[in-house]
Design an enzyme around this catalytic site. Structure first.
Site, short mmCIF file in Angstrom:
data_model
loop_
_atom_site.label_atom_id
_atom_site.label_comp_id
_atom_site.label_asym_id
_atom_site.label_seq_id
_atom_site.Cartn_x
_atom_site.Cartn_y
_atom_site.Cartn_z
N CYS A 55 1.34 -1.13 -0.05
CA CYS A 55 0.02 0.13 -0.15
C CYS A 55 0.99 0.73 0.52
O CYS A 55 0.84 2.29 -0.66
CB CYS A 55 -0.84 -0.19 0.78
SG CYS A 55 -2.43 -1.36 1.29
N CYS A 190 -38.88 7.01 9.63
CA CYS A 190 -39.23 5.40 9.06
C CYS A 190 -39.32 5.61 7.74
O CYS A 190 -38.94 4.66 6.75
CB CYS A 190 -40.35 4.70 9.27
SG CYS A 190 -41.04 5.05 10.99
#
Length: 438
Positions: A55, A190
């Protein structure tokens, strides 16, 4: 002073490779949904770990890639060591892993090209060309996640509608893990959660092979269930696991957070993978095709170890399968000399038993256990593989070898082959036996 400077340098290294001055977008669970999943752009994303040498080597090329593609393709990076929920969500098992998030953000493609800036830019432009062609032909482009309920990216059919009548049968008696949302149709929160819940349900169903379920209860209709579980506000999400009292879900409410939480629950509650004897070609192919890695042990002949010795080796493997069950790898074993073509393709070749190899069937690459066949030795071997360390080679022939069909081990000690007995009663052993006649 030198010690202090070195310490500061090390601290800087582990805090991440990229800064605000780079064209690389640093991504984390807080911004991933907004920046990537809800974006119409093509994204190229590196999942890295600060301690990973490969990396570190990629960093300069990744910055160069981001600058070259600025305004054309988004280039991001995730510190998957720090944000392992994101890495787990996209099945990141080694570092660095590069994924392309195109039209279907729920199913990113693995980038398989070279790790220099020119190769990465070429790969990104090819992916972009494919995306544009799909849009021109009328296939879905842009983000596949809905901004509003009822859109794409997740199907409401994957959210199980739960009622007073089916709740016990589907949830409590299933023996599987459930995340259940209790909602009210008039509740604004919701409604905001609905597309996230639907998208998460589709992803979780696929990634756990339908072992973790997302359900929803209309608490205004099924008031008995709401009362039974003490629901006082909406939406309330509860976790149901076999034989345990339900608990409140405490994670985030974006689809990424929900998916990550569900995958953690899946791995925590999953049984260890089955340890299979290689009895035919189907066992090997299915295991290696279904899992990212298949771990194969070649154990000594039963005459060399007896049942007790073999069971000892199998017990070590089962402990390792339990330890690494979150990786969802396949686990196989065979007896030395039974699958000679398999041994030859892995360079084991008739000696050094017990031996172990881990195969990535997609890439046709394998790695061999160089340490001891013990919990410590195998743990070190698999740990290095899981973070992208360790040497690999190509499977001999570039394909899985031919496999002999054999009978399963019966669990008993081996027996030496029985030789024919000779009856010496008819042999004339007179006094002249052994004398030379002139």
């Amino acid at each position: 002073m030198l010690t202090t400077l070195l310490g500061c340098s090390l601290v800087f290294m582990v805090q991440g490779f990229y800064s605000a001055s780079d064209d690389v977008v640093e991504l984390n669970p807080s911004n991933f949904n907004r920046e990537v999943l809800q974006s119409d752009s093509l994204w190229l994303i590196e999942f890295y770990a600060p301690w990973c040498g490969h990396c570190q080597s990629l960093t300069a090329d990744w910055k160069k890639t981001a600058t070259a593609l600025k305004g054309i393709v988004k280039v991001g990076a995730v510190d998957a060591d720090q944000h392992n929920s994101l890495g787990g969500q996209y099945s990141v098992r080694g570092f660095p892993t590069i994924k392309i998030f195109g039209a279907n953000k729920n199913k990113p493609d693995d980038y398989q090209g070279g790790r220099n800036s020119q190769a990465i830019v070429d790969g990104a432009l090819n992916a972009l060309h494919t995306l544009v062609k799909d849009r021109m032909s009328g296939r879905s482009g842009g983000s596949d996640y809905s901004r509003q309920s009822g859109g794409g990216g997740g199907s409401k059919k994957d959210v199980v509608e739960l009622t007073d009548d089916n709740f016990d049968r589907l949830v409590l008696n299933s023996g599987e893990v459930w995340l259940v949302e209790f909602f009210a149709p008039w509740c604004g929160h919701c409604k905001s959660l609905e597309p996230e819940w639907a998208a998460a349900a589709s992803a979780v169903k696929e990634q756990t092979k339908d072992k973790v379920h997302l359900g929803a209860v209309d608490a205004t209709v099924h008031q008995g269930l709401a009362s039974r579980y003490g629901i006082r506000g909406f939406p309330t999400i509860k976790i149901f696991k076999k034989g345990e009292e339900p608990e409140d879900y405490q994670g985030g409410r974006t689809r990424g957070d929900i998916i990550a939480g569900a995958l953690d629950l899946f791995s925590d509650n999953a049984a260890p993978p089955e340890l299979l004897e290689i009895l035919n070609a189907d066992v090997l192919k299915k295991t290696c095709d279904d899992y990212q890695l298949c771990v194969i042990a070649v154990l000594p002949h039963i005459l060399d170890t007896g049942a007790a010795g073999r069971n000892g080796y199998l017990e070590v493997m089962m402990k390792m399968a339990e330890k690494y069950k979150k990786k969802m790898w396949g686990w196989l074993w065979t007896e030395a000399g039974v699958q000679m073509e398999l041994e030859a393709s892995l360079g084991i070749g008739g000696f050094g038993y017990p031996a172990m190899a881990a195969i990535n069937a997609r890439k046709m690459k394998f790695a061999l256990l160089k340490g001891s066949f013990s919990e410590t030795g195998i743990h070190e071997f698999l740990r290095d593989l899981s973070v992208g360390r360790g040497s690999t080679a190509t499977v001999g022939g570039g394909a899985l070898p031919n496999i002999n069909s054999v009978e399963a081990w019966d669990g008993k000690d081996g027996e030496l082959p029985v030789e024919d007995d000779y009856d010496l009663s008819d042999v004339d052993l007179d006094d002249n036996f052994g004398k030379d006649e002139l």
